[in-house]
Design an enzyme around this catalytic site. Structure first.
Site, PDB file in Angstrom:
ATOM      1  CG  ASP A 258      -1.930   1.022   1.318  1.00  0.00           C
ATOM      2  OD1 ASP A 258      -2.399   1.434   0.239  1.00  0.00           O
ATOM      3  OD2 ASP A 258      -2.311   1.426   2.437  1.00  0.00           O
ATOM      4  CG  HIS A 259      -0.333   4.858   0.166  1.00  0.00           C
ATOM      5  ND1 HIS A 259      -0.738   5.863  -0.677  1.00  0.00           N
ATOM      6  CD2 HIS A 259      -1.428   4.487   0.857  1.00  0.00           C
ATOM      7  CE1 HIS A 259      -2.028   6.097  -0.502  1.00  0.00           C
ATOM      8  NE2 HIS A 259      -2.482   5.266   0.423  1.00  0.00           N
TER       9      HIS A 259
ATOM     10  CG  HIS B 174      -5.222   8.185   3.463  1.00  0.00           C
ATOM     11  ND1 HIS B 174      -4.626   8.863   2.433  1.00  0.00           N
ATOM     12  CD2 HIS B 174      -5.341   6.903   3.055  1.00  0.00           C
ATOM     13  CE1 HIS B 174      -4.386   8.021   1.441  1.00  0.00           C
ATOM     14  NE2 HIS B 174      -4.801   6.822   1.785  1.00  0.00           N
ATOM     15  N   GLY B 175      -7.615   8.479   7.123  1.00  0.00           N
ATOM     16  CA  GLY B 175      -7.755   8.757   8.542  1.00  0.00           C
ATOM     17  C   GLY B 175      -9.194   8.814   9.023  1.00  0.00           C
TER      18      GLY B 175
ATOM     19  N   GLY C 155      -8.771   5.816   1.219  1.00  0.00           N
ATOM     20  CA  GLY C 155      -9.431   6.666   2.210  1.00  0.00           C
ATOM     21  C   GLY C 155     -10.914   6.387   2.346  1.00  0.00           C
TER      22      GLY C 155
ATOM     23  CB  SER D  67     -12.296   4.345   7.107  1.00  0.00           C
ATOM     24  OG  SER D  67     -11.483   3.192   7.210  1.00  0.00           O
TER      25      SER D  67
ATOM     26  CG  ASN E 247      -7.163   1.002  -0.494  1.00  0.00           C
ATOM     27  OD1 ASN E 247      -7.492   0.051  -1.194  1.00  0.00           O
ATOM     28  ND2 ASN E 247      -6.018   1.626  -0.635  1.00  0.00           N
ATOM     29  CB  ILE E 248     -11.556  -0.464   4.743  1.00  0.00           C
ATOM     30  CG1 ILE E 248     -12.628  -0.046   3.725  1.00  0.00           C
ATOM     31  CG2 ILE E 248     -12.073  -0.294   6.183  1.00  0.00           C
ATOM     32  CD1 ILE E 248     -13.875  -0.913   3.714  1.00  0.00           C
TER      33      ILE E 248
ATOM     34  CB  SER F 293      -9.389   4.868   9.599  1.00  0.00           C
ATOM     35  OG  SER F 293      -8.286   5.502   9.001  1.00  0.00           O
TER      36      SER F 293
HETATM   37  P1  13P Z   1      -8.797   4.959   5.572  1.00  0.00           P
HETATM   38  O1  13P Z   1      -7.896   5.799   6.413  1.00  0.00           O
HETATM   39  O2  13P Z   1     -10.019   5.686   5.165  1.00  0.00           O
HETATM   40  O3  13P Z   1      -9.105   3.660   6.205  1.00  0.00           O
HETATM   41  O4  13P Z   1      -8.017   4.646   4.202  1.00  0.00           O
HETATM   42  C1  13P Z   1      -7.119   3.577   4.113  1.00  0.00           C
HETATM   43  C2  13P Z   1      -6.322   3.611   2.867  1.00  0.00           C
HETATM   44  O5  13P Z   1      -6.608   4.291   1.907  1.00  0.00           O
HETATM   45  C3  13P Z   1      -5.138   2.761   2.814  1.00  0.00           C
HETATM   46  O6  13P Z   1      -4.391   2.963   1.661  1.00  0.00           O
HETATM   47  O1  G3H Z   2      -3.356   4.849   3.667  1.00  0.00           O
HETATM   48  C1  G3H Z   2      -2.662   4.527   4.602  1.00  0.00           C
HETATM   49  C2  G3H Z   2      -3.004   3.387   5.473  1.00  0.00           C
HETATM   50  O2  G3H Z   2      -4.063   3.711   6.333  1.00  0.00           O
HETATM   51  C3  G3H Z   2      -1.787   2.922   6.185  1.00  0.00           C
HETATM   52  O3  G3H Z   2      -1.447   3.797   7.193  1.00  0.00           O
HETATM   53  O4  G3H Z   2       0.918   4.452   6.909  1.00  0.00           O
HETATM   54  O5  G3H Z   2      -0.185   4.450   9.174  1.00  0.00           O
HETATM   55  O6  G3H Z   2       0.373   2.285   8.035  1.00  0.00           O
HETATM   56  P1  G3H Z   2       0.018   3.752   7.869  1.00  0.00           P
HETATM   57 ZN    ZN Z   3      -4.449   4.944   0.911  1.00  0.00          ZN
END
Ligand code: 13P
Ligand code: G3H
Ligand code: ZN
Length: 320
Positions: free
Chosen positions: A83-84, A179-180, A223, A225, A265-266, A268
């Protein structure tokens, strides 16, 4: 079945009008909660690992935890995804180290540099049988290091060039998610009759324009959640302080999953479920100190939350 790439998963999801859940994993209890729900609901799943997760838990531990889940959940396809991915080296380390999918997040670079970096990752990944997610547009957000203070929506007029020049297998776009747990400022929202913040709607016009330009191509939403208010309440009731935490309404995610969005993507939401449950446990049992006793209900609540997402939001239950 062994770990798979998301290729076939996305083809089926696109045609079937549902999305596959991509859940972030950082420890054993999170892996178990997610995959037990997916196995019971016969849902395909993407387990994703961020740079922060690799730094926290160690690459090898995470790969082995996911491999254990694959053994324990023989009836469902599982993807292991970065992820990322921040740079080529991290993507390479994951491709060489057992991942079946990587994201290269070049969204903070210029359009040209994003193309060049993404293309380099795609060439290496495809040579090794691994698929790649790219990103265009930036997500607003304030929580974590992958977020950007000010987001900018994806420009639909750029997507064809980006996909054809890079060869990516899926594309993350920015349509108003972030995110978050604090996705929207209170002043961006209205309040409903219960006093709960209602965020502005996602930009479905951008999603539709992107999917017109890329017919049949899998789109990803980060993002996503929904920040369940039941868990925000639990956190706040048992010693936490999360005022005005607000997420993306689930009905809008369900709608996106019926369109070109194949991966949602979920992260948070699972963090909230775990934290709320543990806070409640300690308040109710101040004398306890065995981690198994507080991690067990946390894992169980993650499992039930994931089940709800699979059945009611993503629409992928029964699609394994
Ligand atoms: P949330 O912070 O909305 O759960 O997004 C997670 C995400 O995009 C991980 O890449
Ligand atoms: O999008 C990011 C994910 O929620 C992962 O978060 O970088 O804190 O592991 P993190
Ligand atoms: Zn993300």
């Amino acid at each position: 079945m062994p770990l798979v790439t998301s290729k076939e998963m996305f083809e089926k999801a696109y045609k079937g009008g549902y999305a596959v859940g991509a859940f972030n994993v950082n420890n054993m209890e999170i892996v178990q909660g997610i995959t037990e729900a997916c196995q019971e609901e016969k849902a395909p799943v993407i387990l994703q690992v961020s740079k922060g997760a690799r730094a926290y838990a160690n690459h090898t531990y995470l790969v082995k935890l996911v491999e254990a889940a694959v053994i324990e959940c023989p009836d469902i396809p599982v993807v292991l995804h970065l992820d990322h991915g921040p740079d080529f080296e991290t993507c390479k380390a994951c491709i060489d180290g057992g991942f079946t999918s990587v994201m290269i997040d070049g969204s903070s670079h210029s359009f040209e540099d994003n193309i060049a970096l993404t293309k380099k990752v795609v060439e290496y990944a495809h040579d090794h049988g691994v698929v790649v997610e790219g990103e265009l547009g930036t997500l607003a957000g304030i929580e974590d290091e992958v977020s950007h203070a000010v987001g900018s929506y994806t420009r639909p007029e750029e997507v064809e060039e980006f996909v054809s020049k890079t060869g990516v297998d899926s594309l993350a776009i920015a349509i108003g998610t972030s995110h978050g747990a604090y996705k929207f400022k209170p002043e961006q929202c209205t309040r409903n009759e219960k006093g709960i913040l209602v965020p502005p709607p996602l930009r479905f016009d951008i999603l539709e324009e992107v999917s017109k330009r890329l017919p049949g191509f899998p789109i990803v939403l980060h993002g996503s959640s929904s920040v369940p208010q039941e868990y925000v309440k639990m956190v706040n009731e048992f010693g936490g302080k999360m005022p005005d935490a607000v997420g993306v309404p689930e009905d809008q995610l369900r709608q996106a999953a019926k369109l070109a969005v194949c991966k949602i993507n979920i992260d948070s939401d699972l963090r909230l479920a775990m934290t709320g449950t543990i806070r409640k446990f300690f308040t109710e049992h101040p004398e306890k100190f065995d981690p198994r006793e507080y991690l067990k209900p946390a894992r169980a609540n993650i499992k039930e939350l994931v089940r709800h997402k699979l059945v009611d939001v993503l629409g992928c239950a029964g699609k394994a």
